[in-house]
Design a protein around this motif. Structure first.
Motif, PDB file in Angstrom:
ATOM      1  N   UNK A  46       3.148   7.334  -8.342  1.00  0.00           N
ATOM      2  CA  UNK A  46       1.795   7.050  -8.114  1.00  0.00           C
ATOM      3  C   UNK A  46       1.199   6.038  -8.906  1.00  0.00           C
ATOM      4  N   UNK A  47       1.710   5.784 -10.051  1.00  0.00           N
ATOM      5  CA  UNK A  47       1.362   4.735 -10.923  1.00  0.00           C
ATOM      6  C   UNK A  47       1.677   3.141 -10.363  1.00  0.00           C
ATOM      7  N   UNK A  48       3.011   3.230  -9.658  1.00  0.00           N
ATOM      8  CA  UNK A  48       3.649   2.113  -9.082  1.00  0.00           C
ATOM      9  C   UNK A  48       2.633   2.000  -7.843  1.00  0.00           C
ATOM     10  N   UNK A  49       2.249   2.878  -7.124  1.00  0.00           N
ATOM     11  CA  UNK A  49       1.655   2.739  -5.874  1.00  0.00           C
ATOM     12  C   UNK A  49       0.170   2.168  -6.242  1.00  0.00           C
ATOM     13  N   UNK A  50      -0.589   2.617  -7.221  1.00  0.00           N
ATOM     14  CA  UNK A  50      -1.659   1.968  -7.553  1.00  0.00           C
ATOM     15  C   UNK A  50      -1.397   0.591  -7.978  1.00  0.00           C
ATOM     16  N   UNK A  51      -0.289   0.308  -8.692  1.00  0.00           N
ATOM     17  CA  UNK A  51       0.187  -1.209  -9.141  1.00  0.00           C
ATOM     18  C   UNK A  51       0.121  -2.045  -7.801  1.00  0.00           C
ATOM     19  N   UNK A  52       1.001  -1.670  -6.826  1.00  0.00           N
ATOM     20  CA  UNK A  52       1.237  -2.171  -5.322  1.00  0.00           C
ATOM     21  C   UNK A  52      -0.249  -2.488  -4.956  1.00  0.00           C
ATOM     22  N   UNK A  53      -0.949  -1.427  -4.641  1.00  0.00           N
ATOM     23  CA  UNK A  53      -2.149  -1.682  -4.329  1.00  0.00           C
ATOM     24  C   UNK A  53      -2.996  -2.737  -4.931  1.00  0.00           C
ATOM     25  N   UNK A  54      -3.121  -2.839  -6.149  1.00  0.00           N
ATOM     26  CA  UNK A  54      -3.911  -3.818  -6.804  1.00  0.00           C
ATOM     27  C   UNK A  54      -3.397  -5.091  -6.328  1.00  0.00           C
ATOM     28  N   UNK A  55      -1.911  -5.205  -6.498  1.00  0.00           N
ATOM     29  CA  UNK A  55      -1.205  -6.575  -6.155  1.00  0.00           C
ATOM     30  C   UNK A  55      -1.547  -7.025  -4.846  1.00  0.00           C
ATOM     31  N   UNK A  56      -1.789  -5.984  -3.688  1.00  0.00           N
ATOM     32  CA  UNK A  56      -2.065  -6.392  -2.159  1.00  0.00           C
ATOM     33  C   UNK A  56      -3.642  -6.962  -2.378  1.00  0.00           C
ATOM     34  N   UNK A  57      -4.481  -6.117  -3.036  1.00  0.00           N
ATOM     35  CA  UNK A  57      -5.868  -6.442  -3.196  1.00  0.00           C
ATOM     36  C   UNK A  57      -6.271  -7.697  -3.723  1.00  0.00           C
ATOM     37  N   UNK A  58      -5.666  -8.118  -4.867  1.00  0.00           N
ATOM     38  CA  UNK A  58      -6.282  -9.274  -5.873  1.00  0.00           C
ATOM     39  C   UNK A  58      -5.963 -10.574  -4.832  1.00  0.00           C
ATOM     40  N   UNK A  59      -4.994 -10.895  -4.307  1.00  0.00           N
ATOM     41  CA  UNK A  59      -4.816 -12.121  -3.632  1.00  0.00           C
ATOM     42  C   UNK A  59      -5.687 -12.187  -2.422  1.00  0.00           C
ATOM     43  N   UNK A  60      -5.989 -10.930  -1.639  1.00  0.00           N
ATOM     44  CA  UNK A  60      -6.927 -10.987  -0.443  1.00  0.00           C
ATOM     45  C   UNK A  60      -8.136 -11.563  -0.531  1.00  0.00           C
ATOM     46  N   UNK A  61      -8.536 -11.494  -1.751  1.00  0.00           N
ATOM     47  CA  UNK A  61     -10.011 -12.014  -2.169  1.00  0.00           C
ATOM     48  C   UNK A  61      -9.980 -13.596  -1.911  1.00  0.00           C
ATOM     49  N   UNK A  62      -8.936 -14.197  -2.107  1.00  0.00           N
ATOM     50  CA  UNK A  62      -8.816 -15.797  -2.092  1.00  0.00           C
ATOM     51  C   UNK A  62      -8.102 -16.386  -0.849  1.00  0.00           C
ATOM     52  N   UNK A  63      -7.958 -15.490   0.357  1.00  0.00           N
ATOM     53  CA  UNK A  63      -7.484 -16.199   1.390  1.00  0.00           C
ATOM     54  C   UNK A  63      -8.471 -15.776   2.779  1.00  0.00           C
ATOM     55  N   UNK A  64      -8.300 -16.381   3.688  1.00  0.00           N
ATOM     56  CA  UNK A  64      -9.164 -15.991   4.844  1.00  0.00           C
ATOM     57  C   UNK A  64      -8.335 -14.854   5.516  1.00  0.00           C
ATOM     58  N   UNK A  65      -9.236 -14.089   6.204  1.00  0.00           N
ATOM     59  CA  UNK A  65      -8.575 -13.066   6.995  1.00  0.00           C
ATOM     60  C   UNK A  65      -8.804 -13.172   8.340  1.00  0.00           C
ATOM     61  N   UNK A  66      -8.029 -12.575   9.213  1.00  0.00           N
ATOM     62  CA  UNK A  66      -8.368 -12.820  10.616  1.00  0.00           C
ATOM     63  C   UNK A  66      -9.137 -11.591  11.218  1.00  0.00           C
ATOM     64  N   UNK A  67      -9.461 -11.832  12.360  1.00  0.00           N
ATOM     65  CA  UNK A  67     -10.265 -10.451  13.053  1.00  0.00           C
ATOM     66  C   UNK A  67      -9.371  -9.085  12.864  1.00  0.00           C
ATOM     67  N   UNK A  68     -10.203  -8.121  12.588  1.00  0.00           N
ATOM     68  CA  UNK A  68      -9.594  -6.994  12.480  1.00  0.00           C
ATOM     69  C   UNK A  68      -8.731  -6.521  13.894  1.00  0.00           C
ATOM     70  N   UNK A  69      -7.779  -5.876  13.844  1.00  0.00           N
ATOM     71  CA  UNK A  69      -6.909  -5.545  15.267  1.00  0.00           C
ATOM     72  C   UNK A  69      -7.779  -4.649  15.989  1.00  0.00           C
ATOM     73  N   UNK A  70      -7.668  -4.231  17.141  1.00  0.00           N
ATOM     74  CA  UNK A  70      -8.061  -3.396  18.013  1.00  0.00           C
ATOM     75  C   UNK A  70      -7.298  -2.239  17.648  1.00  0.00           C
ATOM     76  N   UNK A  71      -7.907  -0.955  17.474  1.00  0.00           N
ATOM     77  CA  UNK A  71      -7.328   0.252  17.304  1.00  0.00           C
ATOM     78  C   UNK A  71      -6.768   0.938  18.426  1.00  0.00           C
ATOM     79  N   UNK A  72      -5.426   1.257  18.345  1.00  0.00           N
ATOM     80  CA  UNK A  72      -4.650   1.666  19.289  1.00  0.00           C
ATOM     81  C   UNK A  72      -4.750   3.095  19.410  1.00  0.00           C
TER      82      UNK A  72
END
Length: 148
Positions: A46-72
C-alpha cells in the motif's frame, strides 16, 4: 494550461486505495525481521501504491490534458454482469460453467462481438482456470453442478 485531469484522477484513485489499505494494515502485527507478520506485506504494497499515485499526480499538473473519454456504459454493465453471473453461478452450476458464462458475458462489452472468437476465448480461459485452480492448486471447487 489546464492540468491533465485523467492522470490526476487515476493517481488520486491509486493513492486513496493505497491509503485505505495502509491504514488498515496497522490492525495486524508486523512481526520481526526473522518472522514477518501478516501486516507487513499490505503495509509495503500500500505504501508503494501511494508512491505510484503521487508519481502519477505530480507531473500531471505540468502538462495539458485532453478531453475526458466517453464512459463506456456497455462495457461496465457487461463486466458487472459477468462477475455477478460468476458469483451466483459457481454455487449452482459449478466452476467450469460459471467461468465460461462470465467470460461470455464480459465479451458482450466489446464493440465488435464475434461469437466464434468469444466461444474460443471462453473455452481456453475456462480450461486455463480449471488447470490452474482445480488441478494445480487443488481447490475443492466442484467443476460441474455445484448445489443442484
Amino acid at each position: 494550461m489546464k492540468p491533465d485531469i485523467k492522470d490526476i484522477g487515476a493517481g488520486l484513485a491509486i493513492s486513496l486505495f493505497g491509503l485505505f489499505f495502509f491504514l488498515n494494515s496497522f490492525r495486524y502485527g508486523f512481526g520481526t525481521s526473522s518472522r514477518i507478520g501478516p501486516g507487513l506485506f499490505p503495509l509495503l504494497v500500500s505504501a508503494l501504491a501511494i508512491l505510484v499515485g503521487v508519481i502519477i499526480i505530480v507531473p500531471a499538473f505540468n502538462r495539458a490534458g485532453g478531453p475526458l473519454p466517453k464512459v463506456e456504459w456497455r462495457a461496465i454493465a457487461a463486466v458487472l454482469a459477468g462477475v455477478a453471473a460468476f458469483a451466483a453461478g459457481i454455487s449452482y452450476l459449478g466452476f467450469v460453467p460459471a467461468v465460461f458464462l462470465c467470460v461470455c458475458l464480459c465479451a458482450l462489452g466489446g464493440k465488435t462481438i464475434r461469437p466464434v472468437q468469444t466461444v474460443v476465448l471462453a473455452s481456453l480461459t475456462t480450461l486455463a482456470f480449471w488447470l490452474l485452480f482445480v488441478v494445480g492448486l487443488e481447490l475443492q471447487i466442484p467443476a460441474f453442478g455445484g448445489a443442484l
